[in-house]
Design a protein around this motif. Sequence first.
Motif, mmCIF file in Angstrom:
data_model
loop_
_atom_site.group_PDB
_atom_site.id
_atom_site.type_symbol
_atom_site.label_atom_id
_atom_site.label_comp_id
_atom_site.label_asym_id
_atom_site.label_seq_id
_atom_site.Cartn_x
_atom_site.Cartn_y
_atom_site.Cartn_z
ATOM 1 N N ALA A 121 0.830 -1.204 0.000
ATOM 2 C CA ALA A 121 0.000 0.000 0.000
ATOM 3 C C ALA A 121 0.863 1.252 0.000
ATOM 4 C CB ALA A 121 -0.923 -0.008 1.210
ATOM 5 N N ALA A 122 1.962 1.244 0.758
ATOM 6 C CA ALA A 122 2.833 2.412 0.813
ATOM 7 C C ALA A 122 3.625 2.592 -0.478
ATOM 8 C CB ALA A 122 3.786 2.280 2.000
ATOM 9 N N LEU A 123 4.067 1.484 -1.080
ATOM 10 C CA LEU A 123 4.909 1.578 -2.273
ATOM 11 C C LEU A 123 4.108 1.922 -3.528
ATOM 12 C CD1 LEU A 123 7.443 -1.363 -1.853
ATOM 13 C CD2 LEU A 123 7.974 1.070 -1.955
ATOM 14 N N ALA A 131 -7.547 -0.024 -1.156
ATOM 15 C CA ALA A 131 -8.069 -1.319 -0.719
ATOM 16 C C ALA A 131 -7.517 -1.704 0.648
ATOM 17 C CB ALA A 131 -7.727 -2.389 -1.752
ATOM 18 N N ALA A 132 -6.229 -1.449 0.853
ATOM 19 C CA ALA A 132 -5.620 -1.785 2.139
ATOM 20 C C ALA A 132 -6.204 -0.939 3.265
ATOM 21 C CB ALA A 132 -4.111 -1.588 2.065
ATOM 22 N N ARG A 133 -6.434 0.321 3.016
ATOM 23 C CA ARG A 133 -6.997 1.186 4.047
ATOM 24 C C ARG A 133 -8.445 0.817 4.343
ATOM 25 N NH1 ARG A 133 -5.320 7.236 2.337
ATOM 26 N NH2 ARG A 133 -6.297 7.695 4.351
ATOM 27 N N THR A 134 -9.192 0.393 3.322
ATOM 28 C CA THR A 134 -10.562 -0.073 3.550
ATOM 29 C C THR A 134 -10.560 -1.334 4.412
ATOM 30 O OG1 THR A 134 -11.270 0.836 1.412
ATOM 31 C CG2 THR A 134 -12.676 -0.857 2.420
ATOM 32 N N PHE A 135 -9.636 -2.244 4.117
ATOM 33 C CA PHE A 135 -9.506 -3.457 4.930
ATOM 34 C C PHE A 135 -9.196 -3.103 6.378
ATOM 35 C CE2 PHE A 135 -6.367 -6.369 6.823
ATOM 36 C CZ PHE A 135 -7.165 -7.486 6.991
ATOM 37 N N ALA A 136 -8.328 -2.117 6.581
ATOM 38 C CA ALA A 136 -7.961 -1.725 7.941
ATOM 39 C C ALA A 136 -9.170 -1.163 8.691
ATOM 40 C CB ALA A 136 -6.836 -0.701 7.908
ATOM 41 N N VAL A 137 -9.938 -0.321 8.030
ATOM 42 C CA VAL A 137 -11.121 0.275 8.670
ATOM 43 C C VAL A 137 -12.138 -0.805 9.035
ATOM 44 C CG1 VAL A 137 -13.093 1.794 8.313
ATOM 45 C CG2 VAL A 137 -10.811 2.523 7.591
ATOM 46 N N MET A 189 -1.356 -3.500 9.900
ATOM 47 C CA MET A 189 -1.217 -3.046 8.517
ATOM 48 C C MET A 189 -1.072 -1.527 8.457
ATOM 49 S SD MET A 189 -2.511 -1.683 5.566
ATOM 50 C CE MET A 189 -4.265 -1.493 5.905
ATOM 51 N N ARG A 190 -1.856 -0.831 9.247
ATOM 52 C CA ARG A 190 -1.748 0.629 9.280
ATOM 53 C C ARG A 190 -0.374 1.057 9.799
ATOM 54 N NH1 ARG A 190 -6.852 3.109 12.304
ATOM 55 N NH2 ARG A 190 -5.750 5.001 11.696
ATOM 56 N N GLN A 191 0.114 0.372 10.818
ATOM 57 C CA GLN A 191 1.447 0.698 11.355
ATOM 58 C C GLN A 191 2.527 0.419 10.317
ATOM 59 O OE1 GLN A 191 2.116 2.076 14.288
ATOM 60 N NE2 GLN A 191 4.334 2.029 14.061
ATOM 61 N N THR A 192 2.410 -0.724 9.614
ATOM 62 C CA THR A 192 3.393 -1.065 8.581
ATOM 63 C C THR A 192 3.385 -0.037 7.467
ATOM 64 O OG1 THR A 192 3.075 -3.415 9.059
ATOM 65 C CG2 THR A 192 4.130 -2.852 6.980
ATOM 66 N N ARG A 193 2.200 0.349 7.028
ATOM 67 C CA ARG A 193 2.083 1.342 5.958
ATOM 68 C C ARG A 193 2.760 2.650 6.356
ATOM 69 N NH1 ARG A 193 -1.320 5.572 5.146
ATOM 70 N NH2 ARG A 193 -1.676 6.223 2.975
ATOM 71 N N GLY A 194 2.495 3.132 7.589
ATOM 72 C CA GLY A 194 3.113 4.375 8.034
ATOM 73 C C GLY A 194 4.625 4.259 8.145
ATOM 74 N N ALA A 195 5.104 3.110 8.650
ATOM 75 C CA ALA A 195 6.550 2.920 8.796
ATOM 76 C C ALA A 195 7.237 2.859 7.444
ATOM 77 C CB ALA A 195 6.825 1.652 9.601
ATOM 78 N N VAL A 196 6.621 2.166 6.488
ATOM 79 C CA VAL A 196 7.220 2.063 5.158
ATOM 80 C C VAL A 196 7.199 3.416 4.450
ATOM 81 C CG1 VAL A 196 6.980 1.008 2.876
ATOM 82 C CG2 VAL A 196 6.727 -0.389 4.928
#
Length: 306
Positions: A121-123, A131-137, A189-196
Amino acid sequence: MSGAYWIRRVLRALLTAAGVVLLVFLLVRLAPGDPVDAMLGETASAADRAAMRARLHLDTPWGEQLLAFAGDVASGTLGRSFRSGRPVAEHLGEVAGPTVVLALASLLLALLLAIPLGALAALRGGATDGAARTFAVLGLAIPNMWLGPMLLWLFAMKLGWLPLPAEPSPLALVLPVVTLGTALSASLMRQTRGAVLRTIAFPAFIAARAKGLRTRTLLLRHAIRPSLFPVLTLAATQLGALFAGAVVVEQIFERPGISGLFVEAFFTRDLPMIQGVMVVVALAVVGVQLLLDIAYAALDPRVRQP
């Protein structure tokens, strides 16, 4: 300096463990309900109630009860159950296995889902990120008490793809693991996205991407690996919530484990059993935090600097 670092970490873990014992003791004693009423009933005579209170050592000052509880924790027995008279540790040893398997399998599933999804999602951004953010919500919004029965109805009862909870099959673990791991994977997933996202802004990553490296190499070596520390930290801090969620999930899917022991102890006001379960879960989280500190210091010597 490294020796002082390890001493500080161990002392902090010991102080935290002592605080856990004190907090659990106070929470259990301040909760409403009388163990004597639960065991004898409200119609018992005053003499019988006094005798039972003395037999259970509930007539002693709280300070003496706290010291006795701390001694039971230090000895590893965790006290003796009011109902059975057996050490609490024996009861936990009989039922802890399924709960540990459920929690660890859910954590593994959450990590396997969250880390690649968050990194992609980050890359890539765009539709993948959306899609990843919807899954997280959705993962954070849907409670286990709703998701578990829905998964059970759909995949076990309606479609018949997976066995019912009562069936002795290894596949019976799938639905509980998915139910428990979904919310955790969403937060990870949200933490991984922010870190990446923070990692890919570094000049080292920009230079690696400019070299034309494959996406797989960029993900594994230059994006995910430097971003693992905050993700693992969050995973460790969520262990307490994971075990608490396991209590609910085990009840939904009628699985053996700590949940049944805790629920029965709660309604019967078996104070040593309640204290034992809470202390074991809390100390497990403290132990994982200590191991995480050790792993950080081993992987990054800068952590050990004063």
